[in-house]
Design an enzyme around this catalytic site. Structure first.
Site, PDB file in Angstrom:
ATOM      1  N   GLY A 140      -3.761 -20.570   5.256  1.00 23.43           N
ATOM      2  CA  GLY A 140      -3.535 -20.425   3.826  1.00 23.43           C
ATOM      3  C   GLY A 140      -2.153 -20.922   3.462  1.00 23.43           C
ATOM      4  N   ARG A 141      -1.604 -20.398   2.360  1.00 23.92           N
ATOM      5  CA  ARG A 141      -0.297 -20.867   1.902  1.00 23.92           C
ATOM      6  C   ARG A 141       0.778 -20.703   2.970  1.00 23.92           C
ATOM      7  NH1 ARG A 141      -1.875 -17.949  -2.900  1.00 23.92           N
ATOM      8  NH2 ARG A 141      -2.194 -19.310  -4.715  1.00 23.92           N
ATOM      9  N   ILE A 142       0.833 -19.508   3.583  1.00 23.26           N
ATOM     10  CA  ILE A 142       1.875 -19.251   4.577  1.00 23.26           C
ATOM     11  C   ILE A 142       1.597 -20.031   5.851  1.00 23.26           C
ATOM     12  CG2 ILE A 142       3.002 -17.478   5.970  1.00 23.26           C
ATOM     13  CD1 ILE A 142       2.391 -15.497   3.691  1.00 23.26           C
ATOM     14  N   ARG A 162     -12.141 -19.390   8.809  1.00 25.65           N
ATOM     15  CA  ARG A 162     -13.596 -19.351   8.624  1.00 25.65           C
ATOM     16  C   ARG A 162     -14.181 -20.713   8.299  1.00 25.65           C
ATOM     17  NH1 ARG A 162     -14.608 -14.474   4.506  1.00 25.65           N
ATOM     18  NH2 ARG A 162     -12.754 -15.441   3.590  1.00 25.65           N
ATOM     19  N   THR A 163     -13.449 -21.528   7.548  1.00 28.19           N
ATOM     20  CA  THR A 163     -13.953 -22.845   7.181  1.00 28.19           C
ATOM     21  C   THR A 163     -12.949 -23.914   7.583  1.00 28.19           C
ATOM     22  OG1 THR A 163     -13.001 -22.624   4.960  1.00 28.19           O
ATOM     23  CG2 THR A 163     -15.302 -21.964   5.250  1.00 28.19           C
ATOM     24  N   ALA A 217       1.847 -11.047   9.478  1.00 23.43           N
ATOM     25  CA  ALA A 217       0.794 -10.814   8.475  1.00 23.43           C
ATOM     26  C   ALA A 217       0.584  -9.319   8.271  1.00 23.43           C
ATOM     27  CB  ALA A 217      -0.492 -11.514   8.901  1.00 23.43           C
ATOM     28  N   ARG A 218      -0.287  -8.711   9.065  1.00 17.70           N
ATOM     29  CA  ARG A 218      -0.534  -7.273   9.040  1.00 17.70           C
ATOM     30  C   ARG A 218      -0.755  -6.789  10.466  1.00 17.70           C
ATOM     31  NH1 ARG A 218       1.342  -7.311   4.725  1.00 17.70           N
ATOM     32  NH2 ARG A 218       0.487  -6.583   2.733  1.00 17.70           N
ATOM     33  N   GLU A 246       3.118   1.450  10.119  1.00 18.40           N
ATOM     34  CA  GLU A 246       4.510   1.342   9.664  1.00 18.40           C
ATOM     35  C   GLU A 246       4.934   2.577   8.875  1.00 18.40           C
ATOM     36  OE1 GLU A 246       4.806  -2.313   7.492  1.00 18.40           O
ATOM     37  OE2 GLU A 246       4.225  -3.531   9.223  1.00 18.40           O
ATOM     38  N   HIS A 264       9.348  -5.584   9.108  1.00 19.83           N
ATOM     39  CA  HIS A 264       8.568  -6.142   7.988  1.00 19.83           C
ATOM     40  C   HIS A 264       9.495  -6.894   7.023  1.00 19.83           C
ATOM     41  CE1 HIS A 264       4.457  -5.554   5.922  1.00 19.83           C
ATOM     42  NE2 HIS A 264       5.008  -6.686   5.497  1.00 19.83           N
ATOM     43  N   GLY A 266       9.214 -10.172   6.241  1.00 23.82           N
ATOM     44  CA  GLY A 266       8.624 -11.439   5.821  1.00 23.82           C
ATOM     45  C   GLY A 266       9.099 -11.949   4.477  1.00 23.82           C
TER      46      GLY A 266
END
Length: 299
Positions: A140-142, A162-163, A217-218, A246, A264, A266
């Site tokens: 994605g963007r990041i 996924r795609t 990310a997470r 967290e 965290h 980011g």
């Protein structure tokens, strides 16, 4: 419109909010029916205490801790802050890759402890980035911002999602193949029911010995217990900015030299945080005016 904000969010834009009150959600003890807009940083919304709520302005891209389906059912609008975090998070990702791959934190600790004994740096020998393979999970963007930065370090870039994307930023691989082929794996997929525990014990075992896992990310995307076991064994290295519970970090990680840990960070640049506040405020002002929201989130 009465606005409740869980923090005094950074930047001058925050002062443009009119009737705003700053209070942590944990301090709410009784219903506040006058509150119509709530500013949170990806936190569960106490709907029972905010019966007049009409808008949740999320100071975050991710909204996995917000019950979007329930808010939608109650006709409560939700916004987030996409786009403006990409550069800062990508920068931190590269910092963690460099710190982990080049063993920067170990060298820093050695010097601070007064244990640097020779010109050979007590045997600290690292791996070069140039020519290594970086696997990006989620382009994605990041993820794209990380891929662009990786080109400057002459990294070979693979990606899994996924795609398949029409892109020259990297070569597509199925996730298992990416894990087996990469020297460094960086996580950039959103947290969802489908991605929770995506990198489990079986997939961690696919990583080659000495590989580096970076997660900005997470924390819940990775099976934390399985990752801790791999790191304690010394088979893998990691740069971790996010964790499953967290601010709690597994105690087993704290003494390890093969892990770089950050709290965290980011989006934690002044420019990014102020831009996030600007989006939050603009969404609230648009809602008050009855004009389209800038960054609505829908089910």
């Amino acid at each position: 419109m009465k606005v409740l904000a869980t923090h005094r969010y950074p930047g001058p834009a925050f002062d443009e909010l009119g009737d705003v009150e700053v209070q942590a959600l944990a301090d709410l003890k009784s219903p506040r029916p006058e509150v119509e807009a709530l500013v949170v940083a990806n936190e569960p919304v106490p709907l029972d205490l905010l019966p007049g709520l009409r808008l949740v302005a999320n100071f975050s891209v991710g909204y996995d801790r917000i019950d979007l389906e329930e808010l939608t059912r109650r006709d409560i609008a939700v916004t987030n802050t996409p786009g403006v975090l990409s550069a800062a998070t990508a920068d931190l990702t590269l910092a963690l890759i460099l710190a982990t791959r080049r063993r920067v934190a170990e060298g820093d600790a050695l010097v601070r402890a007064g244990e640097w004994r020779s010109e050979w740096a007590n045997g600290i020998v690292a791996e070069e980035l140039t020519g290594s393979t970086l696997g990006i999970v989620g382009l994605g963007r990041i993820g794209q911002a990380v891929a662009r930065r990786a080109q400057g370090f002459e990294l070979r870039v693979l990606y899994a999602q996924r795609t398949r994307a029409e892109t020259d930023l990297g070569e597509y691989r199925e996730l298992d193949a990416l894990l087996a082929e990469s020297d460094i794996v960086s996580i950039h997929t959103p947290l969802s029911p489908e991605t929770r525990g995506l990198i489990d014990a079986r997939r961690l075992a696919l990583l080659r010995d000495g590989a580096c896992l970076v997660n900005t990310a997470r924390g819940e995307i990775v099976d934390e217990a399985a990752l801790v076991a791999e790191l304690v064994s010394g088979r893998l290295r990691a740069g971790l900015d996010v964790f499953a519970h967290e601010p709690n970090v597994p105690a087993e990680l704290l003494p390890l030299q093969n892990v770089v840990l950050t709290p965290h960070l980011g989006s934690a640049t002044r420019q990014t945080r102020e831009a996030m506040t600007r989006i939050v405020v603009d969404n609230i002002l648009a809602f008050e005016r009855g004009t389209p929201l800038l960054t609505p989130v829908t089910v």
